[in-house]
Scaffold this active site. Structure first.
Site, PDB file in Angstrom:
ATOM      1  N   ASP A 401      88.536 111.960  15.964  1.00 30.43           N
ATOM      2  CA  ASP A 401      87.639 112.756  15.130  1.00 30.43           C
ATOM      3  C   ASP A 401      86.676 111.830  14.373  1.00 30.43           C
ATOM      4  OD1 ASP A 401      86.995 115.374  13.771  1.00 30.43           O
ATOM      5  OD2 ASP A 401      87.647 114.214  12.032  1.00 30.43           O
ATOM      6  N   GLU A 437      84.583 111.334  19.261  1.00 31.60           N
ATOM      7  CA  GLU A 437      83.583 112.259  18.744  1.00 31.60           C
ATOM      8  C   GLU A 437      82.473 111.371  18.177  1.00 31.60           C
ATOM      9  OE1 GLU A 437      83.391 116.257  16.031  1.00 31.60           O
ATOM     10  OE2 GLU A 437      84.462 114.539  15.196  1.00 31.60           O
TER      11      GLU A 437
END
Length: 848
Positions: A401, A437
């Site tokens: 993330d 990401e």
């Protein structure tokens, strides 16, 4: 030469069980004055350290903290918690580490730390020995934080559910024990722990189809599961769940975070939960709430074992397991947040602080804090955590993330970051699937394509192009689109402009997606032009306002058959582009059967029916739109996996970037009339129809035919071969390309594999299945006797040519079974390689 005791663990904090029945315990705190290991026991059992510990009593002349400084080992009784706390003074610091040897230690032992030092919050120093701290390396968690002044290191009050106080004020002297979670020791020294494990699937990147899901949300409403297994790790491992996933055909399960989590202060103050889990409480312990109640009652070891069993079951069924991990920030939030672990151990070492104001935290995550990956020990901490999940739990890969935050040096991104090199160089982690990401909220935070080998990345450019071409351009008011043929071709070919950056890096590094947990579902993309996040309690101000979605004339649910048909075909167009493009496709769980979140594009705090997948369609007495979409998507996944064309990695490398160096010899492009696009065609926004031919050296070729206009259109396919239709997005509405001048009618079978008996189902499910069996023949007879109803349908593309079509509507459900039938093109060429493609469709043609 043998190392002295304890120093064999000098570079690795943690709790290590020893053969003498005790444990070596190591924790890092580079700037503390003193650290204590605290062991918790129930007072109705004999204490393990009775002979060694000095009993403490309340003393009006000395505080609890003053007393624990006096003795190496001391203990106190906390009557209101029915608990005994024994404190072991640790020795150190030795290169920032503190040590102690416990004479006795056991599986399930509850423990934590207290740390004393300077209190100077304006300079980023917040030591407070009244706060009980988790072990950053702890493998189990027990309890949760209460919204209480005790959980905060500064003096504050909680008034009407809101924290009131200054994080730069006086130090709190309220003991947090009993108001915060504690660590639980797990003894996993068993040398036989991996015996009987199934082989990991090790799916090659070129064959991978990723399926993003939430452990709880996927099965929380699952009717095939007993209540005790719904929303749990065990429910995901259930044979019927695995059979469904196998039927869909995906290869790799990407789980939203399953590390232990804690709700952010903002959510706690507003009485809501962090459903997604991007608020990590422990980087070694799994989230207990996703375990069955039976496992939770047995304790942390049983919770972890349920996770291990889930991973084993998924491996046995042939699936890889990829974990979404959040190393960019912790659940402690900004300086006003609680003190649970890292802030109390060493705020300066764990978190990034502003250079001009050490008392303020850098925040490139939007969550209040940012872990400091310029600190070697923070990098080591993350690597140790990842290795634990890979080696002990069996995880096959990780999705990071806000990956850009993990690769910032002196505040700026670099793909030469030590953390990235540590991942690459690790013999275990470097051979797993590693997905980034590629953005964060910091300076120049958009970095798609800028991570190097071996990292794959979420491709937001693919997402935006796909949505714009099939939604915004179709549902807009302009005669021209906003997406050029050059842009579409680049995305279909694996985004070589972004990912053909290093030798050996190419299309497979592009994680293509249209929808994910963050944003609209696939169905909501076609139902809502605007977000509807009112249920989040933030006045609809949260979530992205740029969604590139369309509502086809009506915001939300509608009963109008022509709008439903247009939405379904748009959804299949996007799915078709996703699964027919080069690159690695990722689907969002539920998109294959029209799952909706009612227009909420930021449902991070909705742990309820808004986010839980809805499975009631499985037991309908007629073939619903959900069933048809599922079967259509499953067939396309199978087709992709069957084509070896998608299994090659040589389409685009650094020397074959489309339009930059030289075109690939593996792909050809044609306009509808069969000619090759001229240079002006590549950038002409009016060119919305084309054919992409993928050539193979070892098997038959395929053509991907895109008709992006709102009218049936003739295409001349390459004349050196004959072609057959294998899949078309228009099949969802009952028609497919025709050879020559006609659109072929494509009848959907009324039987469905999803209306059969489900083993171990509850009484409600069994009753539904019996109703299906009893009514199926009556429904089919009804349809046959009634015959199709003709309903005129117009193109939903405002400002473009209306197209007269017909549809077939079942007598059972006029809303959900609209099927356009034959339509004729204006001309009738004689060329055998001319096909008529349905309006607004994407088609896979295979060489015969």
């Amino acid at each position: 030469m043998r190392n002295p005791p304890l120093h064999r663990y000098a570079t690795r904090p943690g709790l290590y069980f020893t053969d003498d029945g005790g444990a070596d315990v190591v924790v890092r705190s580079e700037t503390a004055d003193q650290v204590w290991l605290c062991v918790l026991e129930s007072i109705d059992q004999p204490g393990a350290f009775f002979q060694d510990a000095i009993r403490l009593f309340e003393d009006p002349n000395a505080s609890f903290i003053q007393q624990i400084h006096e003795f190496p080992v001391c203990t106190r009784i906390i009557e209101h918690l029915y608990m005994r706390e024994t404190l072991f003074r640790m020795t150190g610091p030795n290169y920032g580490l503190w040590y102690v040897h416990l004479p006795k230690a056991w599986d399930g032992m509850r423990y934590g730390y207290r740390v004393d030092g300077a209190w100077d919050p304006k300079h980023g120093v917040r030591f407070n020995p009244y706060k009980f701290l988790l072990d950053p390396y702890g493998k189990g968690i027990d309890g949760s934080m209460e919204l209480s002044p005790a959980a905060f290191s500064y003096e504050c009050d909680v008034v009407d559910g809101k924290v009131s106080g200054s994080s730069y004020g006086a130090m709190s002297t309220v003991d947090s024990l009993g108001h915060v979670p504690v660590s639980v020791a797990i003894d996993d020294r068993d040398i036989h722990k991996h015996e009987g494990d199934p082989q990991h699937p090790h799916v090659p990147w070129r064959k991978t189809v990723i399926y993003e899901m939430h452990v709880k949300g996927f099965t929380a409403n699952a009717p095939w599961l007993p209540e005790a297994l719904r929303g749990t790790y065990a429910g995901l491992a259930h044979p019927t769940t695995l059979a469904y996933l196998q039927g869909l055909g995906i290869t790799s399960i990407e789980l939203l975070p399953i590390m232990a989590k804690q709700d952010e202060l903002f959510l706690q103050e507003h009485g809501r939960k962090n459903y997604w889990g991007y608020s990590t409480l422990s980087y070694f312990a799994p989230e207990p709430s996703y375990a069955t109640k039976a496992a939770q009652e047995k304790g942390a070891a049983a919770v972890r074992q349920e996770v291990i069993d889930m991973v084993r079951a998924l491996h046995e069924a042939g699936f890889e397991v990829i974990m979404d991990v959040v190393y960019n920030h912790t659940c402690e939030g900004g300086t006003e947040g609680p003190t649970i672990c890292w802030r109390g151990l060493d705020d300066l070492a764990y978190y990034r602080h502003q250079k001009a104001n050490a008392g303020r935290l850098e925040d490139t995550t939007g969550c209040g804090n940012t872990l400091d990956f310029t600190n070697t020990h923070v990098v080591t901490f993350a690597i140790d955590s990842l290795r634990y999940w890979a080696k002990r739990i069996g995880i096959d890969g990780f999705r990071f993330d806000l990956g850009v935050t993990l690769a910032r040096l002196e505040g700026e991104f670099t793909h030469h970051h030590p953390f990235l090199y540590a991942l690459r160089a690790d013999l275990l982690l470097g051979n797993l699937k590693l997905i980034m990401e590629p953005w964060d909220l910091g300076n120049l935070g958009w970095r798609t394509g800028q991570f190097a080998v071996p990292f794959a990345e979420w491709n937001d450019r693919f997402r935006d192009t796909t949505r714009t071409f099939w939604l915004e351009d179709v549902d807009g008011s302009s005669d021209y689109g906003r997406t050029s043929l050059q842009e579409m071709a680049t995305r279909l070919c694996g985004s070589a402009d972004l990912f053909a950056t290093d030798p050996g890096r190419g299309a497979t590094a592009s994680i293509n997606f249209v929808s994910c947990h963050d944003g609209f579902t696939l169905t909501d993309l076609t139902r809502y032009r605007d977000k509807h996040n009112e249920a989040n309690g933030e006045n609809n101000n949260d979530g992205s306002s740029v969604n590139r979605s369309a509502n086809f004339g009506v915001e939300g649910v509608t009963n109008e058959p022509e709008i439903i048909a247009a939405r379904e075909q748009a959804a299949m167009n996007m799915t078709g582009m996703l699964l027919l493009s080069l690159g690695t496709p990722m689907m969002l769980a539920g998109d294959e059967f029209r799952n909706t979140q009612d227009g909420n594009n930021n449902a991070y705090c909705q742990d309820n029916d808004i986010t839980w997948l809805k499975w009631d369609w499985m037991y309908s007495p007629h073939k619903t739109r959900e069933m048809r979409r599922l079967e259509t998507v499953s067939r396309l996944v199978a087709l992709r996996k069957s084509l070896d064309l998608y299994h090659h990695e040589d389409f685009f490398t650094r020397l074959t970037q489309l339009g930059l160096l030289k075109p690939s010899s593996r792909v050809q492009w044609f306009l509808p009339d069969g000619t090759t696009p001229m240079e002006r065609d590549w950038f002409d926004l009016a060119v919305r129809s084309f054919t992409m031919r993928l050539l193979s050296n070892s098997e038959v070729d395929v053509c991907i035919v895109v008709n992006g206009v709102a009218e049936n259109r003739q295409f001349k396919l390459p004349s050196d071969s004959e072609w057959a239709t294998k899949w078309c997005s228009a099949e969802i509405n009952g028609y497919r390309p025709g050879h020559g001048t006609h659109i072929e009618e494509h009848l959907n079978a009324e039987d469905s594999a999803w209306t059969q008996h489900v083993p171990d189902a509850n009484e409600t499910v069994r009753r539904l299945v019996e109703e299906v069996a009893a009514s199926k023949s009556e429904v089919l007879a009804d349809n046959s006797a009634t015959g199709p109803a003709s309903i005129p349908i117009k193109s939903s593309a405002a400002g473009q040519n209306d197209v007269a079509k017909t549809s077939k509507t079942s007598a059972v459900d006029a809303k959900d079974t609209t099927e356009p039938s034959n339509a004729k093109s204006e001309t009738a060429p004689s060329d055998a390689n001319v096909w008529t493609m349905p309006a607004l469709s994407i088609t896979l043609m295979k060489q015969i």
